[in-house]
Design an enzyme around this catalytic site. Structure first.
Site, PDB file in Angstrom:
ATOM      1  N   PHE A  83     -12.024  -7.397  13.697  1.00 43.52           N
ATOM      2  CA  PHE A  83     -10.958  -7.882  12.836  1.00 43.52           C
ATOM      3  C   PHE A  83     -10.536  -6.779  11.851  1.00 43.52           C
ATOM      4  O   PHE A  83     -11.368  -6.187  11.189  1.00 43.52           O
ATOM      5  CB  PHE A  83     -11.430  -9.117  12.068  1.00 43.52           C
ATOM      6  N   GLN A  84      -9.257  -6.509  11.772  1.00 47.70           N
ATOM      7  CA  GLN A  84      -8.679  -5.494  10.882  1.00 47.70           C
ATOM      8  C   GLN A  84      -9.277  -4.111  11.098  1.00 47.70           C
ATOM      9  O   GLN A  84      -9.486  -3.351  10.159  1.00 47.70           O
ATOM     10  CB  GLN A  84      -8.799  -5.923   9.420  1.00 47.70           C
TER      11      GLN A  84
ATOM     12  N   MET B 116      24.168   9.317   2.399  1.00 48.03           N
ATOM     13  CA  MET B 116      23.865  10.551   3.123  1.00 48.03           C
ATOM     14  C   MET B 116      24.148  10.378   4.615  1.00 48.03           C
ATOM     15  O   MET B 116      24.634  11.292   5.275  1.00 48.03           O
ATOM     16  CB  MET B 116      22.403  10.922   2.871  1.00 48.03           C
TER      17      MET B 116
ATOM     18  N   GLU C  25       0.815  -1.218   0.000  1.00 50.83           N
ATOM     19  CA  GLU C  25       0.000   0.000   0.000  1.00 50.83           C
ATOM     20  C   GLU C  25       0.855   1.276   0.000  1.00 50.83           C
ATOM     21  O   GLU C  25       0.421   2.313  -0.481  1.00 50.83           O
ATOM     22  CB  GLU C  25      -0.969   0.005   1.185  1.00 50.83           C
TER      23      GLU C  25
ATOM     24  N   LYS D 163     -17.678  -0.975   5.662  1.00 47.63           N
ATOM     25  CA  LYS D 163     -18.101  -1.965   4.678  1.00 47.63           C
ATOM     26  C   LYS D 163     -19.606  -1.928   4.445  1.00 47.63           C
ATOM     27  O   LYS D 163     -20.075  -2.040   3.301  1.00 47.63           O
ATOM     28  CB  LYS D 163     -17.675  -3.357   5.152  1.00 47.63           C
TER      29      LYS D 163
HETATM   30  C1  LIG Z   1      18.109  14.928   2.076  1.00 48.61           C
HETATM   31  C2  LIG Z   1      17.364  16.202   1.861  1.00 48.61           C
HETATM   32  C3  LIG Z   1      18.062  17.383   1.666  1.00 48.61           C
HETATM   33  C4  LIG Z   1      17.382  18.569   1.401  1.00 48.61           C
HETATM   34  N1  LIG Z   1      18.115  19.695   1.104  1.00 48.61           N
HETATM   35  C5  LIG Z   1      17.466  20.783   0.631  1.00 48.61           C
HETATM   36  C6  LIG Z   1      18.194  21.903   0.112  1.00 48.61           C
HETATM   37  O1  LIG Z   1      19.419  21.942   0.099  1.00 48.61           O
HETATM   38  N2  LIG Z   1      17.493  22.943  -0.395  1.00 48.61           N
HETATM   39  C7  LIG Z   1      16.120  22.948  -0.427  1.00 48.61           C
HETATM   40  O2  LIG Z   1      15.532  23.901  -0.944  1.00 48.61           O
HETATM   41  N3  LIG Z   1      15.424  21.929   0.081  1.00 48.61           N
HETATM   42  C8  LIG Z   1      16.061  20.843   0.590  1.00 48.61           C
HETATM   43  N4  LIG Z   1      15.314  19.782   1.046  1.00 48.61           N
HETATM   44  C9  LIG Z   1      13.851  19.871   1.015  1.00 48.61           C
HETATM   45  C10 LIG Z   1      13.289  20.584   2.226  1.00 48.61           C
HETATM   46  O3  LIG Z   1      13.244  19.668   3.297  1.00 48.61           O
HETATM   47  C11 LIG Z   1      11.862  21.114   1.942  1.00 48.61           C
HETATM   48  O4  LIG Z   1      11.033  20.076   1.507  1.00 48.61           O
HETATM   49  C12 LIG Z   1      11.830  22.182   0.867  1.00 48.61           C
HETATM   50  O5  LIG Z   1      12.860  23.113   1.046  1.00 48.61           O
HETATM   51  C13 LIG Z   1      10.494  22.905   0.886  1.00 48.61           C
HETATM   52  O6  LIG Z   1      10.286  23.544  -0.315  1.00 48.61           O
HETATM   53  P1  LIG Z   1       9.307  24.777  -0.464  1.00 48.61           P
HETATM   54  O7  LIG Z   1       9.700  25.873   0.465  1.00 48.61           O
HETATM   55  O8  LIG Z   1       9.247  25.074  -1.903  1.00 48.61           O
HETATM   56  O9  LIG Z   1       7.924  24.284   0.110  1.00 48.61           O
HETATM   57  P2  LIG Z   1       6.808  23.255  -0.332  1.00 48.61           P
HETATM   58  O10 LIG Z   1       6.831  22.135   0.641  1.00 48.61           O
HETATM   59  O11 LIG Z   1       6.814  22.959  -1.775  1.00 48.61           O
HETATM   60  O12 LIG Z   1       5.553  24.145   0.063  1.00 48.61           O
HETATM   61  C14 LIG Z   1       4.945  24.988  -0.842  1.00 48.61           C
HETATM   62  C15 LIG Z   1       4.553  26.304  -0.212  1.00 48.61           C
HETATM   63  O13 LIG Z   1       3.798  27.001  -1.202  1.00 48.61           O
HETATM   64  C16 LIG Z   1       2.495  27.276  -0.728  1.00 48.61           C
HETATM   65  N5  LIG Z   1       1.554  27.103  -1.831  1.00 48.61           N
HETATM   66  C17 LIG Z   1       1.025  25.957  -2.323  1.00 48.61           C
HETATM   67  N6  LIG Z   1       0.199  26.227  -3.339  1.00 48.61           N
HETATM   68  C18 LIG Z   1       0.206  27.571  -3.504  1.00 48.61           C
HETATM   69  C19 LIG Z   1      -0.456  28.455  -4.404  1.00 48.61           C
HETATM   70  N7  LIG Z   1      -1.290  28.029  -5.343  1.00 48.61           N
HETATM   71  N8  LIG Z   1      -0.214  29.783  -4.279  1.00 48.61           N
HETATM   72  C20 LIG Z   1       0.617  30.254  -3.299  1.00 48.61           C
HETATM   73  N9  LIG Z   1       1.271  29.460  -2.440  1.00 48.61           N
HETATM   74  C21 LIG Z   1       1.072  28.131  -2.541  1.00 48.61           C
HETATM   75  C22 LIG Z   1       2.248  26.330   0.419  1.00 48.61           C
HETATM   76  O14 LIG Z   1       1.318  26.895   1.317  1.00 48.61           O
HETATM   77  C23 LIG Z   1       3.656  26.168   1.005  1.00 48.61           C
HETATM   78  O15 LIG Z   1       3.931  27.179   1.927  1.00 48.61           O
HETATM   79  C24 LIG Z   1      15.974  18.587   1.364  1.00 48.61           C
HETATM   80  C25 LIG Z   1      15.277  17.413   1.614  1.00 48.61           C
HETATM   81  C26 LIG Z   1      15.958  16.225   1.842  1.00 48.61           C
HETATM   82  C27 LIG Z   1      15.162  14.986   2.046  1.00 48.61           C
HETATM   83  C1  LIG Z   2      12.272   5.623   5.375  1.00 48.21           C
HETATM   84  C2  LIG Z   2      13.527   6.331   5.723  1.00 48.21           C
HETATM   85  N1  LIG Z   2      14.366   5.788   6.649  1.00 48.21           N
HETATM   86  C3  LIG Z   2      15.524   6.414   6.959  1.00 48.21           C
HETATM   87  C4  LIG Z   2      15.868   7.586   6.359  1.00 48.21           C
HETATM   88  C5  LIG Z   2      17.181   8.281   6.719  1.00 48.21           C
HETATM   89  N2  LIG Z   2      18.069   8.339   5.550  1.00 48.21           N
HETATM   90  C6  LIG Z   2      18.189   9.429   4.781  1.00 48.21           C
HETATM   91  S1  LIG Z   2      19.201   9.226   3.474  1.00 48.21           S
HETATM   92  C7  LIG Z   2      19.530   7.633   3.934  1.00 48.21           C
HETATM   93  C8  LIG Z   2      20.471   6.775   3.139  1.00 48.21           C
HETATM   94  C9  LIG Z   2      20.021   6.538   1.750  1.00 48.21           C
HETATM   95  O1  LIG Z   2      20.909   5.638   1.154  1.00 48.21           O
HETATM   96  P1  LIG Z   2      20.865   5.341  -0.406  1.00 48.21           P
HETATM   97  O2  LIG Z   2      19.461   5.111  -0.822  1.00 48.21           O
HETATM   98  O3  LIG Z   2      21.846   4.286  -0.723  1.00 48.21           O
HETATM   99  O4  LIG Z   2      21.279   6.731  -1.029  1.00 48.21           O
HETATM  100  P2  LIG Z   2      22.710   7.465  -1.034  1.00 48.21           P
HETATM  101  O5  LIG Z   2      22.661   8.487   0.055  1.00 48.21           O
HETATM  102  O6  LIG Z   2      23.767   6.442  -0.812  1.00 48.21           O
HETATM  103  O7  LIG Z   2      22.766   8.095  -2.382  1.00 48.21           O
HETATM  104  C10 LIG Z   2      18.854   7.307   5.110  1.00 48.21           C
HETATM  105  C11 LIG Z   2      18.940   6.008   5.798  1.00 48.21           C
HETATM  106  C12 LIG Z   2      14.950   8.116   5.427  1.00 48.21           C
HETATM  107  N3  LIG Z   2      15.171   9.282   4.813  1.00 48.21           N
HETATM  108  N4  LIG Z   2      13.815   7.456   5.108  1.00 48.21           N
END
Ligand SMILES: Cc1cc2nc3c(=O)[nH]c(=O)nc-3n(C[C@H](O)[C@H](O)[C@H](O)COP(=O)(O)OP(=O)(O)OC[C@H]3O[C@@H](n4cnc5c(N)ncnc54)[C@H](O)[C@@H]3O)c2cc1C
Ligand SMILES: Cc1ncc(C[n+]2csc(CCOP(=O)(O)OP(=O)(O)O)c2C)c(N)n1
Ligand SMILES: [Mg+2]
Lengths: 163, 570
Positions: B112-113, B477, B50, B162
């Site tokens: 159940f479930q 990472m 799912e 259901k």
């Molecule tokens: C490993 C990892 C590393 C990351 N590193 C970075 C990084 O270096 N840089 C980075 O930028 N992010 C990074 N992120 C992502 C970060 O965590 C956030 O998800 C991201 O920065 C949020 O983007 P955003 O501000 O565009 O918001 P979003 O989550 O896209 O939110 C959208 C915003 O726009 C608004 N909105 C929606 N629709 C409308 C509309 N029609 N009109 C007006 N407003 C609207 C919403 O209310 C909200 O405030 C990383 C994520 C991971 C997993």
């Molecule tokens: C479901 C979940 N569990 C744990 C994490 C924490 N986490 C972030 S990046 C990462 C490693 C990812 O490894 P891989 O897919 O091999 O990517 P790489 O960083 O090596 O490119 C982990 C464990 C996560 N983001 N999501």
């Protein structure tokens, strides 16, 4: 700062838990929360007392407004308002204390609503401070049980929270 | 005509224009499956877990702008869907998730479930409903779509017992619904927009910072028009990539923790920041006290609670990006004032100096496959025109840095929740929505194993996804953070006992290729792209020790970036 937030919310089973869940999930504090249906049975009126900096309270009101079940909201503390809380308090009334307690109840404009040979049950309404003061005055030794309703509030004057 | 609840539900989906439902059957939804079986309008995609259904619906939504639809059974079906619901919630993705529930008379009896799906999903949905009476079913479904797709989008769960699917009632699908407590603001306040334009025109060192909101608003072209009119630099968040063409000279690329040097330095030094549809996430802002210290800030967002949440702004505008930006363009055209060209020229000189640092440089002469090289080559081979989904980790950041998105809705990744396992199922949704497009799933050997079972779904529906597995044998990472912040104690981040991905792909009926030398990267990618109707799993054995640069450590400011060690700035 302490804020009293009044909310009109859909009178539906999940609505209360949405509000409570929001507060716990976001780590906001709730000092008290009261809720009951209004004259319009589809709506409940909720009064929430919370504390926080201006930024936090701004977020709290925005987040509450964002809940789909929240129909309308005001922060009563932004204007003149009246707040009341009701307390039921059961007091031990041994010996001489009985007369003294009766006098205290009168001074605080409470009512004795149930009596046994050893107890009074008192109903008292007022601000939270007044209820606290009464508790102080009777002293903890005399108190068998307290139950407080939590704050309800309403704006002064013409202003009103309705659809 | 009277229909059963199950038939009503399916008719609602049809009348809502739903093309695909991603789901998995079980006891509580058998009537619904029976109704699905007896019609051809709504197509059902059977996933293998799912979680996969939710990510697939999510990928469908992100790549089309239309809501994704999921159907799962009660109990474990619903709990398995939670990760995907939370993923969609964090990134504001419109989805409608229908969960089966036990009979109304059994609710609360530990049947159940049975799980309290409304309770469990409450913190990670925009809204949810339990339908207790068949008479409410059609209206509730209508409300669910309305809520999911308007305002700030988000997932909405409808829990359907259901017996409700079994009972009969007259069917009519409401044309419209109104919810008295829900009125998203579309138009921005004219006075605020005017103020914003004044501020924008007074800027000496302006910066435009945009995010996912631009994509959901469908405002790419108006944003592009305004940015070009002004001649200001622009940066996109991870969620906003593609909203402004990355190859345009005004684009500084991504900002934030792994953003470019030029984008972050320009943020730090700007005097007016124009934030549009972005939510000042902590990966973008870094330490709040150091954030844009000299800037006055305009913020356009449809959700008032996004405004001044972490960073206090000076000119808040609640409204839809497209409406507001179009209004800004109108005012700018009317205005006799123009941007301060002399100041702007100086600002660009400064930015170009930062650009010259070439912060994404990597070793091109290595005998090992550099992950950056794979992504750069993917970009070239697909001519920048692929849909790219990604998992979570280093590979995600490199994809964001090296694949230059010129169009919106092409870059599909989990930003807010950072859900490993997202990439492959999301790619399924994208590929179904765009059968003729190239869909690449950039992943890592750890992430891919979280939803690897969906290779089977891909086989069943003939989805020719190109899986780019950047196999560094590490949770890269995690390893990177351990190297930087835990003195190289690599606790549990080495991926032991990896499967033979080529054989694994083959056993699912796909094509697998292992690539071990830099010289083989491009030929393998070209070969894979030629196999138009096959899923190709490319296992790239990459340099194990490569780190993602630039990087801002947590709690630091935009001016405190680390470049790769050889080129560390003083
Ligand atoms: C490993 C990892 C590393 C990351 N590193 C970075 C990084 O270096 N840089 C980075 O930028 N992010 C990074 N992120 C992502 C970060 O965590 C956030 O998800 C991201 O920065 C949020 O983007 P955003 O501000 O565009 O918001 P979003 O989550 O896209 O939110 C959208 C915003 O726009 C608004 N909105 C929606 N629709 C409308 C509309 N029609 N009109 C007006 N407003 C609207 C919403 O209310 C909200 O405030 C990383 C994520 C991971 C997993
Ligand atoms: C479901 C979940 N569990 C744990 C994490 C924490 N986490 C972030 S990046 C990462 C490693 C990812 O490894 P891989 O897919 O091999 O990517 P790489 O960083 O090596 O490119 C982990 C464990 C996560 N983001 N999501
Ligand atoms: Mg890895």
């Amino acid at each position: 700062m302490r804020h009293i937030i009044s909310i009109l919310i859909e009178n539906e089973s999940g609505a209360l838990s949405r509000v409570a869940g929001l507060f716990s999930a976001r780590g906001y504090n709730i000092e008290s929360l009261t809720v009951a249906p209004t004259e319009d049975p589809s709506l409940s009126r909720m009064t929430l007392v919370t504390r926080g900096s201006d930024e936090i309270v701004e977020q709290i009101t925005k987040q509450l407004n964002k809940l789909v079940d929240v129909v309308k909201l005001i922060d009563l503390t932004e204007g003149p308002h009246i707040e009341r809380e009701m307390m039921l308090i059961k007091l031990r009334t041994a010996g001489d204390a009985r007369e003294e307690l009766k006098r205290l109840v009168d001074i605080f404009r409470g009512h004795i609503i149930d009596v046994t040979t050893g107890t009074y049950t008192v109903e008292l309404t007022g601000t939270g401070d007044k209820l606290d003061a009464f508790i102080q005055a009777v002293g903890s030794a005399a108190i068998l049980e307290t139950v407080r309703s939590g704050v309800s509030g309403i704006a002064r004057g013409e202003k009103s929270l309705h659809l | 005509m009277e229909l059963t609840g199950a038939e009503i539900l399916v008719r609602c989906l049809k009348d809502e224009g739903v093309e695909y439902v991603f789901g998995y059957p079980g006891g509580a939804v058998l009537f619904i499956y029976d109704a699905l079986y007896q019609q051809d309008d709504v197509k059902h995609i059977l996933v293998r877990h799912e979680q996969g259904a939710t990510h697939a619906a999510d990928g469908y939504a992100r790549s089309t702008g239309k809501p994704g639809v999921v159907l799962v059974t009660s109990g474990p079906g619903a709990t398995n869907a939670i990760t995907g619901i939370a993923t969609a919630y964090m990134d504001s993705i419109p989805m409608v998730i229908i969960t089966g529930q036990v009979h109304t008379w059994a609710i609360g009896s530990d049947a159940f479930q049975e799980v309290d799906s409304v309770g469990i999903t409450r913190p990670c949905v925009k809204h949810n409903f339990l339908v207790k009476d068949i008479k409410d079913l059609a209206t509730t479904i209508k409300k669910a779509f309305y809520l999911a797709t308007t305002g700030r989008p988000g997932p909405v769960v409808v829990d359907v017992p259901k017996d409700v699917t079994m009972h009969r009632a007259e069917y009519s699908y409401p044309e419209e619904v109104a919810i008295r407590s829900y009125h998203p603001v579309m138009k921005g306040h004219p006075g605020q927009i005017k103020k914003a334009v004044d501020l924008m025109l007074s800027a000496k060192r302006p910066m435009i910072y945009t995010g996912g909101g631009v994509i959901w608003s469908g405002a790419s072209s108006s944003l592009t028009e305004m940015t070009r009119m002004l001649g200001y630099p622009i940066t996109n968040t991870l969620m906003g990539l593609g909203a402004y063409p990355a190859t345009d000279k005004q684009s500084l690329g991504m900002l934030g923790m792994h953003g470019t040097y030029e984008a972050n330095m320009a943020m730090h030094h700007c005097d007016v920041l124009i934030a549009i549809g972005a939510r000042f996430d902590d990966r973008v802002v870094g330490k709040v006290e150091y954030f844009c210290p000299e800037a006055e800030i305009v913020h356009v967002d449809i959700d008032p609670s996004s405004i001044s949440k972490s960073v206090k702004v000076d000119v808040p505008i609640v409204g839809d990006v497209d409406h507001v930006v179009k209004e800004m363009i109108r005012l700018l055209k009317e205005d006799k004032r123009t941007p301060d060209h002399a100041a702007l020229a100086q600002w660009w000189d400064q930015i170009n100096e930062w650009r010259a640092v070439n912060c994404l440089k990597y070793d091109r002469n290595s005998s090992l496959i550099k992950p950056q090289f794979v992504l750069e080559t993917l970009y070239n081979v697909t001519q920048g025109d692929a849909f790219v989904t990604s998992d979570v980790g280093q590979h995600q950041m490199w994809a964001a840095q090296f694949y230059k998105f010129d169009k919106p809705n092409r870059w599909i990744n989990s930003g807010g929740l950072g859900t490993m396992g997202f990439g492959l199922p999301a790619a399924m949704g994208v590929q179904l929505a765009h059968p003729d497009a190239t869909v690449a799933c950039v992943t890592g050997e750890a992430s891919i194993q979280m939803c690897i079972q969906e290779l089977s779904t891909c086989r069943q529906y003939g989805l020719p996804i190109k899986v780019i597995n950047l196999n560094n044998r590490y949770m890269g990472m995690v390893r990177q953070w351990q190297e930087f912040f835990y003195e190289g104690r690599y606790a549990m981040s080495y991926m032991e006992a990896l499967p033979d991905f080529v054989k694994l792909a083959e056993s699912y009926g796909h094509v697998g290729i292992k690539i071990e030398k830099p010289a083989d990267v491009e030929p393998a990618l070209r070969e894979a792209m030629k196999l138009k109707d096959r899923l190709v799993f490319m296992d790239f054995i990459t340099d194990q020790t490569e780190n993602v640069y630039p990087m801002i450590a947590q709690g630091k400011g935009h001016h405190e970036m680390h470049l790769s060690p050889e080129r560390e700035l003083a």
